[in-house]
Design a protein around this motif. Structure first.
Motif, short mmCIF file in Angstrom:
data_model
loop_
_atom_site.label_atom_id
_atom_site.label_comp_id
_atom_site.label_asym_id
_atom_site.label_seq_id
_atom_site.Cartn_x
_atom_site.Cartn_y
_atom_site.Cartn_z
N PHE A 1 54.71 -70.06 6.06
CA PHE A 1 53.64 -69.33 7.00
C PHE A 1 54.21 -69.17 8.12
CE2 PHE A 1 50.50 -69.64 3.52
CZ PHE A 1 50.14 -68.39 3.38
N SER A 2 54.91 -70.37 8.64
CA SER A 2 55.47 -70.14 9.98
C SER A 2 56.77 -69.44 10.32
CB SER A 2 55.77 -71.78 10.63
OG SER A 2 56.62 -72.52 9.68
N SER A 3 57.31 -69.37 8.91
CA SER A 3 58.63 -68.34 9.03
C SER A 3 58.19 -67.06 8.89
CB SER A 3 59.56 -68.61 7.57
OG SER A 3 59.99 -69.95 7.78
N GLY A 4 57.04 -66.49 8.56
CA GLY A 4 56.48 -65.16 8.80
C GLY A 4 55.73 -64.69 7.28
N LEU A 5 55.49 -65.52 6.44
CA LEU A 5 54.83 -65.16 5.12
C LEU A 5 53.56 -64.54 5.47
CD1 LEU A 5 55.25 -65.07 2.18
CD2 LEU A 5 53.99 -67.30 1.91
N ASN A 6 53.02 -63.35 4.84
CA ASN A 6 51.74 -63.19 5.08
C ASN A 6 50.80 -63.41 3.88
OD1 ASN A 6 53.58 -60.46 5.93
ND2 ASN A 6 51.95 -60.75 7.36
N GLU A 7 51.27 -63.69 2.64
CA GLU A 7 50.47 -64.02 1.58
C GLU A 7 51.17 -64.73 0.42
OE1 GLU A 7 47.68 -61.32 -1.74
OE2 GLU A 7 49.17 -60.45 -0.26
N GLU B 1 44.86 -77.14 -0.42
CA GLU B 1 45.78 -77.34 1.08
C GLU B 1 46.36 -76.22 1.36
OE1 GLU B 1 45.73 -80.50 2.54
OE2 GLU B 1 43.84 -80.54 1.37
N ALA B 2 46.74 -75.40 0.50
CA ALA B 2 47.55 -74.07 1.04
C ALA B 2 46.50 -73.13 1.63
CB ALA B 2 47.63 -73.22 -0.23
N VAL B 3 45.42 -73.29 1.35
CA VAL B 3 44.28 -72.37 1.90
C VAL B 3 44.01 -72.61 3.44
CG1 VAL B 3 41.76 -71.65 2.01
CG2 VAL B 3 43.15 -71.77 -0.10
N LYS B 4 44.13 -74.15 3.85
CA LYS B 4 43.89 -74.71 4.81
C LYS B 4 45.11 -74.25 5.84
CE LYS B 4 41.20 -78.96 3.41
NZ LYS B 4 41.43 -80.19 2.89
N VAL B 5 46.07 -74.36 5.37
CA VAL B 5 47.37 -73.95 6.13
C VAL B 5 47.47 -72.69 6.43
CG1 VAL B 5 50.15 -73.69 6.28
CG2 VAL B 5 48.90 -75.81 5.09
N ALA B 6 47.24 -71.63 5.49
CA ALA B 6 46.85 -70.39 5.67
C ALA B 6 45.97 -69.55 6.93
CB ALA B 6 46.64 -69.52 4.31
N ARG B 7 44.83 -70.37 6.79
CA ARG B 7 43.78 -70.32 7.73
C ARG B 7 44.31 -70.45 9.24
NH1 ARG B 7 38.52 -72.93 4.99
NH2 ARG B 7 38.03 -70.96 3.76
N LYS B 8 45.05 -71.61 9.31
CA LYS B 8 45.32 -72.24 10.72
C LYS B 8 46.65 -71.31 11.00
CE LYS B 8 48.20 -75.67 10.49
NZ LYS B 8 48.96 -77.11 10.51
N ARG B 9 47.41 -70.51 10.25
CA ARG B 9 48.38 -69.83 10.63
C ARG B 9 48.25 -68.09 10.54
NH1 ARG B 9 52.86 -71.79 13.42
NH2 ARG B 9 53.39 -73.77 12.52
N GLY B 10 47.16 -67.86 10.14
CA GLY B 10 46.57 -66.52 10.02
C GLY B 10 47.17 -65.70 8.84
N GLY B 11 47.40 -66.53 7.82
CA GLY B 11 47.88 -66.11 6.60
C GLY B 11 46.90 -65.64 5.50
N LYS B 12 47.24 -65.38 4.35
CA LYS B 12 46.35 -65.39 3.26
C LYS B 12 46.76 -66.01 1.79
CE LYS B 12 44.66 -61.20 0.48
NZ LYS B 12 44.76 -59.77 0.25
N VAL B 13 45.96 -66.56 1.15
CA VAL B 13 46.25 -67.18 -0.12
C VAL B 13 45.20 -66.35 -1.07
CG1 VAL B 13 45.82 -69.29 -1.57
CG2 VAL B 13 46.72 -69.31 0.79
N SER B 14 45.95 -66.00 -2.08
CA SER B 14 45.19 -65.32 -3.01
C SER B 14 45.60 -65.87 -4.61
CB SER B 14 45.85 -63.70 -3.10
OG SER B 14 45.57 -63.12 -2.03
#
Length: 428
Positions: free
Chosen positions: A104-110, A141-154
């Motif tokens: 996510f810090s590299s630029g992943l959206n989802e 844990e991925a959901v937590k990281v995504a929230r922090k980074r403004g990303g999305k987990v599906s």
């Protein structure tokens, strides 16, 4: 028509640490396995003229096995910025907090997790090899990281008899974890061993309901005596008058609506009416609960519809790039494999339009054969036949044995593609 692809799916590897029961890779016998060369990825990025709409970095393998995946994302972002939606589909086994943070810090959206059940025992029987990994922990844990980074987990799940009754529990688990989206896809069967696990009808709903209304026995009687009547006329014998007229009236009405009547497949659908109805009820309940809970959910139908087919790769101007640089029009046509569909086996030959190690992306895209391939499928229902509604497909028609041609004369037959009906979902 676009003069360049608008989106790409790049297979970063076809290696995998799972052996899922429904995976095409189980049928491969002579395929080579490998990782995408970083030089090839850089070449592709350099040949993309403008920012893509979407970039899917996965294929027939576990993408998190590639050590350079975060670098690929970072390299693309450095060139084209933030406008492209970049997604990765993973089995979740290697999705540690540290790696997810890098992605996510590299630029992943989802980041899409393939999870078919919240029951770990059931999940391990489907995703063979998953029991040694903390999949649900990684997901949470991925959901937590995504929230922090403004990303999305599906989450994406394959629906079959084995997990149908756990679907609502999976939905509840997804909501509890704070996941944004759930996609449910029906099972594709590459061998007959899983055929009884399918929860859909390849016969269009209209022909099935029409024959059910008439009565299956009555329809078989009408069909039989209409055939006898034709034979007697051809033999210059006195026919029983009326059966052919009744048959023709029913059949012509179906044709007028864009359908044909395959009695064998209609009978098969009616024999499975109980499980199809249970599946419909379960999907309806899932949709209702998702709306109440504010979850985005993508659900398949239970019946195919010959008149409502399309290809998401064609509609989205997608290109599929294998890890070795070979270019295919979609994921399903990237490798040769068997397919058990419409109650018969067929061979799906791979369809390769070019090699990115030797050719430029735009040059491959603009090849006349590739342009024709795309053009035909932009009006899929009009230009591509649907074999499961045709009687000849159950009478060993020569077009059903492999995908070289179809009966409309199209080179490359997509006339039994379950993805085109939306019963199976392309996560791109």
């Amino acid at each position: 028509m676009s003069n360049a692809p608008r989106s790409l799916q790049i297979e970063v590897t076809n290696r995998c640490n799972f052996d899922c029961v429904m995976c095409m890779r189980r049928t491969w016998r002579s395929e080579k396995y490998g990782l995408l060369d970083p030089k090839l990825f850089s070449k592709i990025v350099n040949e993309v003229s403008t920012a893509l709409e979407r970039l899917a970095l996965y294929g027939f393998g576990e993408p998190l096995l590639h050590p350079d995946l975060p670098l690929f994302i970072k390299e693309y972002r450095r060139v084209f910025g933030d406008s492209t939606h970049i997604l990765v589909v993973t089995n979740g086994s290697l999705a540690t907090s540290e790696l997810v943070e890098k992605l996510f810090s590299s630029g992943l959206n989802e980041l899409v997790f393939s999870v078919d059940s919240g029951d770990l025992i059931k999940l391990s029987s489907i995703r063979v090899g998953s029991s040694q990994y903390p999949l649900l922990h990684n997901l949470a844990e991925a959901v937590k990281v995504a929230r922090k980074r403004g990303g999305k987990v599906s989450v994406a799940a394959i629906l079959m008899r084995e997990n149908l009754r756990e679907l609502l529990d999976l939905l509840n688990e997804v909501v509890k974890l704070g996941i944004d989206e759930l996609t449910i896809s029906h099972l594709i069967t590459y061998t007959s061993t899983l055929a009884d696990q399918t929860l859909y009808s390849l016969s269009s709903e209209y022909p099935v309901k029409l024959v059910e209304k008439i009565g299956l026995e009555e329809w078989e009687k009408i069909s039989h005596y209409a055939f006898i009547e034709v034979l007697r006329r051809q033999s210059h014998l006195e026919p029983e008058i009326g059966w052919q007229a009744i048959y023709s009236k029913i059949y012509e009405e179906a044709i007028r609506r864009g359908y044909s009547l395959n009695t064998a497949n209609i009978k098969y659908a009616l024999e499975r009416k109980t499980i199809l109805e249970e599946t419909s009820r379960t999907l309806a309940e899932a949709r209702s609960r998702a709306i109440e809970m504010g979850l985005t959910i993508n659900l398949p139908e239970v019946y195919a519809d010959a008149n409502r087919r399309s290809c998401p790769y064609i509609d989205g101007d997608y290109v599929y790039v294998r890890y070795d640089g070979l270019v295919a029009p979609c994921m399903d046509l990237a490798y040769e494999h068997p397919l058990f569909v419409n109650n018969h086996y067929k061979i799906i030959r791979r369809v390769i339009f070019g090699d990115l190690w030797r050719e430029r992306l735009r040059d491959i895209w603009m090849k006349p054969k590739y342009i024709t391939f795309r053009s035909i499928r932009r009006e899929f229902s009009k230009n591509v036949p649907w074999c499961p509604d045709c009687n000849l497909s159950t009478l060993n028609c020569w077009y059903i044995n492999e995908n070289g041609f179809d009966c409309y004369g199209n080179e490359v037959g997509c006339s039994e593609c379950v993805y085109s009906t939306g019963l199976a979902k392309c996560i791109i």
